[in-house]
Design an enzyme around this catalytic site. Structure first.
Site, mmCIF file in Angstrom:
data_model
loop_
_atom_site.group_PDB
_atom_site.id
_atom_site.type_symbol
_atom_site.label_atom_id
_atom_site.label_comp_id
_atom_site.label_asym_id
_atom_site.label_seq_id
_atom_site.Cartn_x
_atom_site.Cartn_y
_atom_site.Cartn_z
ATOM 1 N N ASP A 114 52.681 46.615 52.488
ATOM 2 C CA ASP A 114 53.120 45.910 51.194
ATOM 3 C C ASP A 114 51.949 46.009 50.302
ATOM 4 O O ASP A 114 50.920 46.348 50.473
ATOM 5 C CB ASP A 114 53.519 44.479 51.657
ATOM 6 N N HIS A 152 47.168 52.351 57.119
ATOM 7 C CA HIS A 152 48.634 52.905 57.527
ATOM 8 C C HIS A 152 49.508 53.285 56.675
ATOM 9 O O HIS A 152 50.544 53.565 56.912
ATOM 10 C CB HIS A 152 49.142 51.747 58.499
ATOM 11 N N LYS A 388 28.567 16.257 17.578
ATOM 12 C CA LYS A 388 28.625 17.281 16.484
ATOM 13 C C LYS A 388 28.657 16.908 15.157
ATOM 14 O O LYS A 388 29.017 15.754 14.787
ATOM 15 C CB LYS A 388 29.744 18.424 16.739
#
Length: 476
Positions: A114, A152, A388
Site C-alpha cells: 500500500d 516487496h 507594537k
C-alpha cells in the site's frame, strides 16, 4: 503517563537516535491492518478455497500462493487483481502513520504494497523518494525529505510484487541491490520495527547476513509486539503454549540485537510514538515576541536579555524557531549565531528556523498559516513583551496573543515571561490563574519557577536561568 522502566528507557534511547538522525522505521502488515486492510490470510482465503485448502489450517501463506499459481499454469493474474482491489481502497491514515511521518526520520522500509507511508509523508508536506524497483535505486528525487523502500513492490504494479515462493527464491539475485541497501541501513541506523511479525524469509536472510558479518558488534534495534492474551474458550494448555512460543521468539530476536518491547495492547504503540514526538518537539522552542519599547527595561538591557536567552537556549541544545518579531527577532539571531559560530564553530540550519511574516494585505491573510507552520515544529513556546505601534500609540500586540492560542491548541507548553510586561504579562496572569489546566500534575518546584517568571526584580542572568530551568524540566 509514566510507563514501565523498559518502555521508558526505549523512549529515551530511540528519541536520542531520532534527534541525531540515526533512526529508521520498518513497517509491517500490522501497521496497515490497523486502517482496515485485511490480513494476508484473509486476502488469500478465496484463493485457498479455489484449490481445495483451508487458509485457517495453513501457516505458510507464501507456499499457498505458489500452489495456486502451480494449479493455474503459473498464472497469478487473480492474485494480482486481489492485491490491486484491496490495497487501492481509500482509507484514513491512523495516528501512528501521522506521527511516524511527522518525526524527523528520513528512512522508511516496508514489505507492504500500500501507499500509506507515502500518503502520510505527503500530508506533512514532505517529499518522499519511493523505491520499489532496482532501477529506482540509482535515481534521487530532488529535495527529498525521506526515502521509502518498498522491498516487496507497490500496489500499482502487482505483477512485479514479491508474493509467491518463486519470487522469494529469486529475490537474492533479482533484488540484490535492496538486500545490500537494507543490510547497510541495519548497520548504520537504529530501526524500529512496527507491525512486523519477522516471518518474512527475505528479512530473515538479511538479518542473518548482518549477524554473520558483525557477530557481537551488531547495532541495537527495537520492535514493538503485543503480549499473548488468552482467547475466548481457549484451553489453558494451548494458551500457555502460545505464551512459551512468544518467549522463545523474543529470545531469538536477541540474536540479531533486536530489543523487544512487549505491550499490553496496541493502543500503547500510539502512546509511545506520541511520547517520542513530544520529547523531540520539546527540544525545539518557539520564541514569540515583538517590542517597540521594553517596559521597565532599558533598551540596551532588553536587547542583552533577548540575546543572552537565545544564546543560552542554543548552548543547552535547544533549537529555536522565530517569526522575526520587531524589536526581538534580530537579537535572537545575534544570540544564536554568536553561540553557534563563535563557541561551537559551526552553523547548523536546523538550530535556528526563521519565518519572517509576509507583508501587505495578502500577507496578513496568510499570517495565521505562517504562525501554525512555525509552531507545529515546536513543543515549547516562550512569550516575551508583546507590543507594537498602532496609530501612533503603543498597544499590546494581538499577534503574540494569537501565537499563544495556537500554541496551546497544538499542545505546546506555554511559557509567558510576565516580567517583560505587555501581552506576556497578561498571558502569565492567565496561565497562573489556571495553572492546573496548562500544567496538569505540576509539582511545587515548577509552580515556584513559573512564579519567578513574573518577578521584575530578577536580574537578567537570574531571569534567564529561571527560564532555562523551567524549559529543561519540560523537555525532560
Amino acid at each position: 503517563m509514566k510507563m514501565n522502566p523498559i518502555v521508558e528507557l526505549f523512549i529515551k534511547d530511540f528519541t536520542k537516535e531520532v534527534m541525531e538522525e540515526n533512526a529508521a522505521i520498518f513497517a509491517g502488515a500490522g501497521l496497515s491492518m490497523s486502517v482496515g486492510y485485511v490480513s494476508w490470510a484473509k486476502l488469500l482465503e478465496p484463493i485457498a478455497q479455489e484449490i481445495g485448502l483451508d487458509v485457517n489450517k495453513e501457516n505458510d501463506l507464501v507456499s499457498l500462493a505458489q500452489y495456486y499459481c502451480n494449479e493455474n499454469q503459473g498464472n497469478r493474474g487473480r492474485i494480482n487483481q486481489i492485491i490491486l482491489d484491496e490495497f487501492s481502497r481509500k482509507v484514513d491514515l491512523t495516528e501512528n502513520h501521522k506521527i511516524l511521518a511527522r518525526l524527523p526520520i528520513h528512512t522508511y522500509w516496508t514489505t507492504n504494497y500500500d501507499r500509506l507511508i507515502e500518503k502520510a509523508l505527503e500530508e506533512e508536506n514532505k517529499i518522499a523518494d519511493v523505491k520499489y524497483t532496482v532501477k529506482q535505486l540509482a535515481t534521487t528525487k530532488v529535495k527529498r525529505d525521506a526515502v521509502v523502500y518498498k522491498m516487496h513492490g507497490d500496489v500499482e504494479h502487482p505483477s512485479e510484487a514479491v508474493l509467491i515462493k518463486d519470487d522469494y527464491e529469486k529475490y537474492s539475485i533479482k533484488m540484490d541491490p535492496y538486500i545490500k541497501a537494507l543490510s547497510g541501513d541495519l548497520v548504520s541506523k537504529t530501526f524500529l520495527f512496527v507491525g512486523f511479525s519477522f516471518t518474512d524469509p527475505n528479512l530473515d536472510y538479511i538479518l542473518s547476513r548482518v549477524r554473520s558479518a558483525y557477530e557481537r558488534d551488531q547495532r541495537r534495534h527495537y520492535c514493538l509486539i503485543k503480549k499473548e492474551e488468552r482467547r475466548p474458550d481457549e484451553l489453558e494448555a494451548d494458551f500457555e503454549y502460545r505464551v512459551r512460543k512468544q518467549e522463545l521468539f523474543i529470545s531469538d530476536l536477541s540474536r540479531f540485537n533486536i530489543k523487544t518491547i512487549v505491550l499490553n495492547n496496541y493502543n500503547e504503540i500510539t502512546e509511545i510514538l506520541q511520547r517520542i514526538e513530544n520529547n523531540i518537539k520539546t527540544k525545539t522552542v518557539f520564541l514569540s515576541g515583538s517590542a517597540v519599547e521594553y517596559n521597565h527595561w532599558e533598551t540596551e538591557h532588553a536587547e542583552q536579555f533577548i540575546h543572552q536567552l537565545s544564546k543560552e537556549l542554543i548552548r543547552k541544545d535547544f533549537n529555536i524557531v522565530s517569526g522575526f518579531g520587531l524589536g526581538v527577532g534580530s537579537f535572537v539571531i545575534n544570540g544564536v549565531l554568536e553561540e553557534l559560530y563563535m563557541n561551537q564553530g559551526t552553523i547548523d540550519d536546523d538550530r535556528l528556523i526563521l519565518r519572517p511574516f509576509p507583508q501587505g494585505k495578502k500577507g496578513e491573510e496568510q499570517w495565521d498559516k505562517y504562525r501554525r507552520d512555525m509552531i507545529t515544529r515546536t513543543g515549547v513556546s516562550i512569550f516575551l513583551y508583546g507590543n507594537k505601534i498602532d496609530k501612533g500609540q503603543v498597544v499590546k500586540a494581538k499577534g503574540v496573543q494569537s501565537e499563544f492560542n495556537i500554541s496551546f491548541e497544538q499542545n505546546n507548553y506555554v511559557v509567558p515571561v510576565g516580567a517583560t510586561g505587555y501581552i506576556a504579562k497578561d498571558l502569565w496572569n492567565k496561565v497562573n490563574e489556571e495553572f492546573e489546566t496548562y500544567y496538569p500534575g505540576a509539582d511545587a518546584r515548577m509552580k515556584k519557577l513559573f512564579g519567578e517568571l513574573n518577578n521584575e526584580a530578577l536580574s537578567i542572568e537570574e531571569l534567564i536561568n529561571t527560564i532555562i530551568e523551567f524549559v529543561e524540566i519540560l523537555s525532560n
